[in-house]
Design a protein around this motif. Structure first.
Motif, PDB file in Angstrom:
ATOM      1  N   GLU A 197      87.054  27.653  -0.629  1.00 35.15           N
ATOM      2  CA  GLU A 197      87.219  27.336   0.786  1.00 35.15           C
ATOM      3  C   GLU A 197      88.054  28.409   1.474  1.00 35.15           C
ATOM      4  O   GLU A 197      87.813  28.745   2.634  1.00 35.15           O
ATOM      5  N   ALA A 198      89.040  28.942   0.758  1.00 33.83           N
ATOM      6  CA  ALA A 198      89.878  30.007   1.322  1.00 33.83           C
ATOM      7  C   ALA A 198      89.043  31.247   1.632  1.00 33.83           C
ATOM      8  O   ALA A 198      89.240  31.898   2.663  1.00 33.83           O
ATOM      9  N   ASP A 199      88.080  31.569   0.751  1.00 34.03           N
ATOM     10  CA  ASP A 199      87.204  32.728   0.996  1.00 34.03           C
ATOM     11  C   ASP A 199      86.391  32.531   2.270  1.00 34.03           C
ATOM     12  O   ASP A 199      86.229  33.477   3.062  1.00 34.03           O
ATOM     13  N   ARG A 200      85.876  31.330   2.463  1.00 38.71           N
ATOM     14  CA  ARG A 200      85.117  31.038   3.683  1.00 38.71           C
ATOM     15  C   ARG A 200      86.008  31.142   4.907  1.00 38.71           C
ATOM     16  O   ARG A 200      85.595  31.620   5.969  1.00 38.71           O
ATOM     17  N   LEU A 201      87.233  30.689   4.743  1.00 34.39           N
ATOM     18  CA  LEU A 201      88.186  30.723   5.851  1.00 34.39           C
ATOM     19  C   LEU A 201      88.512  32.169   6.248  1.00 34.39           C
ATOM     20  O   LEU A 201      88.593  32.496   7.438  1.00 34.39           O
ATOM     21  N   ILE A 202      88.643  33.025   5.255  1.00 32.89           N
ATOM     22  CA  ILE A 202      88.931  34.442   5.525  1.00 32.89           C
ATOM     23  C   ILE A 202      87.760  35.103   6.248  1.00 32.89           C
ATOM     24  O   ILE A 202      87.952  35.963   7.120  1.00 32.89           O
ATOM     25  N   ARG A 203      86.543  34.688   5.896  1.00 29.98           N
ATOM     26  CA  ARG A 203      85.378  35.250   6.590  1.00 29.98           C
ATOM     27  C   ARG A 203      85.390  34.886   8.078  1.00 29.98           C
ATOM     28  O   ARG A 203      85.008  35.681   8.930  1.00 29.98           O
ATOM     29  N   ASP A 204      85.838  33.662   8.378  1.00 31.55           N
ATOM     30  CA  ASP A 204      85.912  33.223   9.781  1.00 31.55           C
ATOM     31  C   ASP A 204      87.107  33.839  10.497  1.00 31.55           C
ATOM     32  O   ASP A 204      87.035  34.144  11.693  1.00 31.55           O
ATOM     33  N   TYR A 205      88.203  34.001   9.755  1.00 32.75           N
ATOM     34  CA  TYR A 205      89.450  34.512  10.353  1.00 32.75           C
ATOM     35  C   TYR A 205      90.010  35.611   9.448  1.00 32.75           C
ATOM     36  O   TYR A 205      90.900  35.357   8.626  1.00 32.75           O
ATOM     37  N   PRO A 206      89.497  36.834   9.563  1.00 35.09           N
ATOM     38  CA  PRO A 206      89.907  37.930   8.660  1.00 35.09           C
ATOM     39  C   PRO A 206      91.406  38.188   8.626  1.00 35.09           C
ATOM     40  O   PRO A 206      91.933  38.658   7.611  1.00 35.09           O
ATOM     41  N   TRP A 207      92.124  37.875   9.700  1.00 30.99           N
ATOM     42  CA  TRP A 207      93.559  38.136   9.733  1.00 30.99           C
ATOM     43  C   TRP A 207      94.340  37.238   8.770  1.00 30.99           C
ATOM     44  O   TRP A 207      95.505  37.512   8.463  1.00 30.99           O
ATOM     45  N   LEU A 208      93.693  36.180   8.247  1.00 36.14           N
ATOM     46  CA  LEU A 208      94.359  35.319   7.264  1.00 36.14           C
ATOM     47  C   LEU A 208      94.400  35.967   5.873  1.00 36.14           C
ATOM     48  O   LEU A 208      95.136  35.505   5.002  1.00 36.14           O
TER      49      LEU A 208
END
Length: 327
Positions: free
Chosen positions: A234-245
Motif C-alpha cells: 500500500e505504501a508503494d501505491r501511495l508513493i506513486r500518487d504522492y511522490p514527495w512521500l
C-alpha cells in the motif's frame, strides 16, 4: 552483502540473541509487539506512526521543520508554520500542574496547536477535549501576561486549536456516513459574528480507512494515508500518487539499520499504551462507582418516597378512624 543489509534481510530471533542488551529489551515486549518489531526489521511492514514515539520521530519540527507544518496546514485548511514544540507539561502561576498533552506546538502568529492521537475514542470524551482546549488558553494567558506585564491586553491572546486523531473513533462518529474530518467552533444562534479563541478538529482514522470511496487526491489525504498505512505494498501505491512521500518512507527504511533506536521507540510506545490503559481503567472504574452510587441513591430516594406515601396513607386511615369513633 554488507552487514547492515544482512541485518535487515536476515533479521531473526537467533540473530537478535547476538546482541544481549538488544535482546533483553526485546524480551520485555509482549508477544504482539515483539512480532511488530520483527516485521519492521525484516522489511515486512512500516512503522506504526499513530503511536507517539514514532509520530514524533517523523514529524518533530526540530528535525523536519516543514512536515508538521504541512500536516497541520492541511487539517486547518490554512497555511501555518509550526515554530517549535513546547513542553508537554507546564504549570500555572500558583504551581498547580496543567494537563499533559501529546504534542503541543506554537505557530508563527503565536497560536497554539495541540495534536492528540487516541487509540480508543471512548478514552477522550468531549469533557476531556474541552479541558485540553481551556488549558491551551490558560497557557497562553500565563505566558503572554508574564512577558508583557502591564502592557498586556486580551487581544494578545491568539487562537488555540485542538486536533484529535482517533484510531478507533467513538460510535457517534460512525453515524455520519463517509465524514472523517469534523471541524467545530462556538457559534451563536442569533447569527452574531464573534470569533472566539477555541477551534476543534476531529479526525476518525478508522472511518478514513474503512470506506473504499474515492478520496480527494490532496495533501490531507496523503498525510492521513501515511499515518494509517503499515503495509509496504500500500505504501508503494501511495508513493506513486504522492511522490514527495518517498523521502519519509526512505527515512523509515533507514531506521532498520538502527534496531536499538527502533526497539527503544517500540518499548516507549508500549509503556505509554500500558500507562494509558491503566489510567483509563481507573477512570472507568471511578465512573462505574459513581454510577452505582447514583443508582443506589436513587433507589434509596424511591424507597423513602414509598415509605412517606405509606406513612401518609396510615395517617389518613388513623384520622378516618378517629373521626368514626368521635361520631
Amino acid at each position: 552483502m554488507d552487514s547492515h543489509r544482512m541485518f535487515q534481510t536476515r533479521f531473526s530471533i537467533h540473530l537478535l540473541k547476538g546482541f544481549p542488551l538488544l535482546y533483553g529489551s526485546y524480551q520485555q515486549l509482549d508477544t504482539e509487539w515483539q512480532q511488530r518489531f520483527l516485521d519492521f526489521c525484516q522489511g515486512k511492514k512500516s512503522l506504526p506512526l499513530t503511536y507517539d514515539p514514532f509520530f514524533k520521530r517523523i514529524f518533530h519540527p526540530d528535525v523536519h521543520p516543514d512536515r508538521l507544518s504541512r500536516l497541520v496546514s492541511s487539517i486547518l485548511g490554512i497555511h501555518v508554520r509550526v515554530l517549535h514544540i513546547l513542553p508537554s507539561e507546564d504549570s500555572m502561576m500558583d504551581g498547580a500542574s496543567l494537563l499533559i498533552m501529546d504534542l503541543l506546538g506554537e505557530l508563527e502568529d503565536g497560536s497554539l496547536v495541540n495534536i492528540e492521537i487516541q487509540k480508543q475514542g471512548y478514552a477522550f470524551p468531549a469533557e476531556r477535549i474541552s479541558c485540553y482546549s481551556s488549558d491551551l488558553v490558560m497557557r497562553q494567558y500565563v505566558r503572554v501576561k508574564g512577558i508583557k506585564g502591564r502592557a498586556f491586553t486580551y487581544q494578545d491572546i491568539k487562537k488555540v486549536y485542538v486536533i484529535v486523531l482517533f484510531e478507533k473513533s467513538p460510535a457517534i462518529f460512525h453515524r455520519i456516513r463517509y465524514a472523517y474530518l469534523h471541524q467545530g467552533k462556538t457559534m451563536f444562534n442569533t447569527g452574531l459574528k464573534m470569533e472566539l479563541l477555541q477551534e476543534y478538529f476531529f479526525i476518525a482514522l478508522d472511518v478514513f480507512r474503512k470506506f473504499s470511496y474515492p478520496k480527494d487526491k490532496d495533501e490531507l489525504t496523503a498525510w492521513l494515508s501515511l499515518l494509517v498505512t503499515e503495509n509496504l505494498e500500500e505504501a508503494d501505491r501511495l508513493i506513486r500518487d504522492y511522490p514527495w512521500l518517498q523521502e519519509i518512507y526512505e527515512e523509515i527504511a533507514m531506521l532498520r539499520r538502527r534496531p536499538e533506536e527502533v526497539l527503544g521507540m517500540f518499548s516507549e510506545a508500549l509503556r505509554i499504551l500500558d500507562q494509558n490503559t491503566v489510567k483509563y481503567m481507573i477512570e472507568e472504574l471511578q465512573t462505574q462507582l459513581e454510577d452505582e452510587r447514583a443508582e443506589k441513591a436513587a433507589m434509596i430516594k424511591e424507597k423513602e418516597a414509598t415509605i412517606n406515601k405509606k406513612d401518609a396513607e396510615i395517617a389518613e386511615l388513623k384520622r378516618m378512624l378517629e373521626a368514626i369513633h368521635a361520631d
